[in-house]
Design a protein around this motif. Structure first.
Motif, mmCIF file in Angstrom:
data_model
loop_
_atom_site.group_PDB
_atom_site.id
_atom_site.type_symbol
_atom_site.label_atom_id
_atom_site.label_comp_id
_atom_site.label_asym_id
_atom_site.label_seq_id
_atom_site.Cartn_x
_atom_site.Cartn_y
_atom_site.Cartn_z
ATOM 1 N N SER A 17 0.792 -1.284 -0.339
ATOM 2 C CA SER A 17 0.081 0.475 -0.281
ATOM 3 C C SER A 17 0.565 1.341 0.227
ATOM 4 O O SER A 17 1.815 1.575 0.761
ATOM 5 C CB SER A 17 -0.363 0.089 1.395
ATOM 6 O OG SER A 17 -2.175 1.007 1.216
ATOM 7 N N SER A 22 -1.845 12.315 7.390
ATOM 8 C CA SER A 22 -2.833 11.000 8.165
ATOM 9 C C SER A 22 -3.886 12.330 7.740
ATOM 10 O O SER A 22 -3.902 13.738 7.832
ATOM 11 C CB SER A 22 -2.269 11.495 9.484
ATOM 12 O OG SER A 22 -3.315 11.787 10.221
ATOM 13 N N TYR A 38 -9.363 12.716 -2.372
ATOM 14 C CA TYR A 38 -10.652 12.217 -1.822
ATOM 15 C C TYR A 38 -12.385 12.551 -2.522
ATOM 16 O O TYR A 38 -13.387 12.209 -1.644
ATOM 17 C CB TYR A 38 -10.862 12.996 -0.112
ATOM 18 C CG TYR A 38 -9.293 12.892 0.400
ATOM 19 C CD1 TYR A 38 -9.029 11.291 1.261
ATOM 20 C CD2 TYR A 38 -8.400 13.065 0.588
ATOM 21 C CE1 TYR A 38 -8.031 10.845 1.676
ATOM 22 C CE2 TYR A 38 -7.451 12.744 1.512
ATOM 23 C CZ TYR A 38 -7.078 11.742 1.836
ATOM 24 O OH TYR A 38 -5.821 11.581 2.446
ATOM 25 N N HIS A 107 -2.690 4.452 5.691
ATOM 26 C CA HIS A 107 -4.204 3.841 5.362
ATOM 27 C C HIS A 107 -4.331 2.450 4.019
ATOM 28 O O HIS A 107 -2.178 2.642 3.320
ATOM 29 C CB HIS A 107 -3.934 4.722 3.916
ATOM 30 C CG HIS A 107 -4.764 6.342 4.476
ATOM 31 N ND1 HIS A 107 -4.217 7.490 5.124
ATOM 32 C CD2 HIS A 107 -5.753 6.698 4.243
ATOM 33 C CE1 HIS A 107 -4.587 7.958 5.767
ATOM 34 N NE2 HIS A 107 -5.743 7.720 5.051
ATOM 35 N N LEU A 117 -9.068 8.623 -2.052
ATOM 36 C CA LEU A 117 -8.486 7.895 -1.206
ATOM 37 C C LEU A 117 -10.021 7.844 -0.298
ATOM 38 O O LEU A 117 -10.638 8.427 -0.258
ATOM 39 C CB LEU A 117 -7.585 9.038 -0.348
ATOM 40 C CG LEU A 117 -6.316 8.588 -1.284
ATOM 41 C CD1 LEU A 117 -5.246 9.840 -0.802
ATOM 42 C CD2 LEU A 117 -5.495 8.225 -1.361
ATOM 43 N N ASP A 118 -9.829 6.841 0.548
ATOM 44 C CA ASP A 118 -10.948 6.573 1.629
ATOM 45 C C ASP A 118 -10.429 7.740 2.482
ATOM 46 O O ASP A 118 -9.436 8.613 3.183
ATOM 47 C CB ASP A 118 -11.255 4.913 2.166
ATOM 48 C CG ASP A 118 -11.756 4.437 1.455
ATOM 49 O OD1 ASP A 118 -12.373 5.236 0.285
ATOM 50 O OD2 ASP A 118 -11.721 3.350 2.073
ATOM 51 N N TRP A 119 -11.434 8.737 3.873
ATOM 52 C CA TRP A 119 -11.015 9.258 4.528
ATOM 53 C C TRP A 119 -11.566 8.983 5.654
ATOM 54 O O TRP A 119 -11.880 8.961 6.453
ATOM 55 C CB TRP A 119 -12.654 9.837 4.225
ATOM 56 C CG TRP A 119 -12.694 11.999 5.569
ATOM 57 C CD1 TRP A 119 -12.621 11.457 6.987
ATOM 58 C CD2 TRP A 119 -11.784 12.449 4.875
ATOM 59 N NE1 TRP A 119 -12.161 13.402 6.896
ATOM 60 C CE2 TRP A 119 -11.676 13.263 6.220
ATOM 61 C CE3 TRP A 119 -10.603 13.565 3.695
ATOM 62 C CZ2 TRP A 119 -11.310 14.716 5.817
ATOM 63 C CZ3 TRP A 119 -10.872 14.592 3.654
ATOM 64 C CH2 TRP A 119 -10.900 15.626 4.606
ATOM 65 N N SER A 120 -10.296 8.004 5.451
ATOM 66 C CA SER A 120 -10.260 7.490 7.416
ATOM 67 C C SER A 120 -8.353 7.008 7.207
ATOM 68 O O SER A 120 -7.931 6.813 6.574
ATOM 69 C CB SER A 120 -11.009 5.705 7.600
ATOM 70 O OG SER A 120 -10.233 5.313 6.398
ATOM 71 N N ASP A 121 -7.933 6.932 8.632
ATOM 72 C CA ASP A 121 -6.632 6.263 8.722
ATOM 73 C C ASP A 121 -7.503 5.084 9.633
ATOM 74 O O ASP A 121 -8.087 5.096 10.615
ATOM 75 C CB ASP A 121 -5.924 7.178 10.114
ATOM 76 C CG ASP A 121 -5.410 8.659 9.804
ATOM 77 O OD1 ASP A 121 -5.241 8.957 8.143
ATOM 78 O OD2 ASP A 121 -5.944 9.800 10.215
ATOM 79 N N THR A 122 -6.101 4.261 10.101
ATOM 80 C CA THR A 122 -6.504 3.032 10.165
ATOM 81 C C THR A 122 -5.098 2.263 11.180
ATOM 82 O O THR A 122 -3.536 3.097 10.237
ATOM 83 C CB THR A 122 -6.017 1.659 9.071
ATOM 84 O OG1 THR A 122 -5.770 1.661 8.403
ATOM 85 C CG2 THR A 122 -7.193 2.058 8.398
ATOM 86 N N ASN A 192 -10.296 1.440 12.492
ATOM 87 C CA ASN A 192 -10.689 2.775 11.407
ATOM 88 C C ASN A 192 -10.757 4.062 12.189
ATOM 89 O O ASN A 192 -11.689 4.259 13.358
ATOM 90 C CB ASN A 192 -11.736 2.031 10.138
ATOM 91 C CG ASN A 192 -11.633 0.994 9.773
ATOM 92 O OD1 ASN A 192 -10.729 0.665 9.059
ATOM 93 N ND2 ASN A 192 -12.388 0.111 10.031
#
Length: 323
Positions: A17, A22, A38, A107, A117-122, A192
């Motif tokens: 990935s 962030s 995003y 991500h 991109l997805d609006w999330s940190d993981t 998430n």
């Protein structure tokens, strides 16, 4: 529980990935801004997925309340996770995802610089079998986080094994057959963090997808709705229930049941007033396990197999070519 930890070069890696900034830090610097990468401009494009659920695709009842996981264990996992994401970025980046894997902080599943991109940190960790843990990217902060992960994951492992026994009976096989088929039950945790967004209608917390797992067990925040599942032509929110777990059927069960039990398609949305966390635990077979429709399911349906036999490690989409 395994007591031996392998050197990192002997531990399997998963999908690579690309690294991106962030979201938490972006919002701190510019609360009203949403970068171009995003923005979702065409909802129809989001619906062109390989995995489309024609049914609800969830475990009966979807929400499990009598699971036996102690309330303090669940709350301990939530509290420790909140403290982790409140750490300084430099502390979280110490366990960033390496370029060849998705374990760690960052991500996941970013394979192209042009990807929306997805609006999330993981935070993603392989928990069981414990010999596969990459301890170098396990969090050392905040204090007690590892212990919270251990306690929560151990309890969910018990719940998953009970559910697999129930699913075995539903599919006409012995109670222990599904667990035995896995050869070894792998368990991965994904926490998430959905930062609030000034333009929630323009982004996705998690893009529409279905899980390649056997089953997925999800814990939600009690007071923020964000999970939506696909039903027919619409989206249905899964309202949080305090101290409950959401159980989703994954691709493995859809294949084994010859399509009777559908892998659920879901997405996560954001909001502009409150941060949300979710805690997904994935249960899956070893990569060398061969998966195909069970003979009992084919016979009970009076039909031909819908899916070809495939090794789990080669299975990227549930809807394989019809045989």
């Amino acid at each position: 529980m395994d007591s031996i930890t392998k050197p990192d070069d002997e531990i399997p890696t998963f999908a690579p990935s690309l690294q991106v900034p962030s979201i938490q830090e972006m919002v701190i610097k510019d609360p009203l801004g949403v970068p171009e990468r995003y923005i979702r401009r065409n909802e129809e494009e989001l619906m062109k997925l390989d995995l489309v659920c024609k049914e609800w695709g969830y475990f009966p009842g979807n929400v499990v309340v009598n699971h036996g996981v102690a309330r303090e264990v669940m709350q301990g996992m939530k509290d420790a996770s909140v403290r982790f994401f409140e750490l300084l970025l430099e502390d979280k980046n110490k366990i960033s995802m390496p370029p060849d894997d998705i374990q760690g902080y960052g991500h996941a599943y970013l394979v192209s610089e042009a990807q929306i991109l997805d609006w999330s940190d993981t935070l993603i960790l392989l928990v069981y079998p414990s010999r596969f843990r990459k301890l170098g990217i396990w969090p050392t902060k905040p204090k007690g986080f590892v212990e919270a992960i251990e306690a929560y994951s151990t309890e969910l492992k018990r719940v998953a094994e009970e559910l697999l026994g129930f699913l075995s009976l539903l599919m006409g096989i012995n109670k222990g057959s599904l667990l035995k088929l896995h050869k070894e039950l792998l368990q991965a945790l994904r926490v998430n963090y959905y930062t609030l967004c000034h333009k929630p209608d323009k982004v996705q917390g998690v893009s529409p997808n279905s899980d390649t797992s056997t089953i997925t067990i999800l814990m939600q925040d009690d007071d923020v709705t964000g999970l939506q599942i696909r039903h027919q032509e619409g989206r249905v929110p899964v309202e949080p229930v305090p101290n409950a777990l959401v159980v989703n059927i994954g691709d493995v069960i859809e294949i084994l049941s010859n399509g009777k039990h559908k892998s659920i398609e879901y997405r996560a949305v954001t909001n502009e007033s409150k941060t949300r966390l979710s805690y997904a635990t994935f249960f899956l077979p070893r990569d060398d396990v061969e998966i195909e429709p069970l003979g009992q399911m084919i016979e009970s349906q009076g039909s031909l197999p819908i899916y070809k036999k495939v090794k789990y490690g080669d299975c990227e989409a549930v809807h394989a070519d019809e045989t």
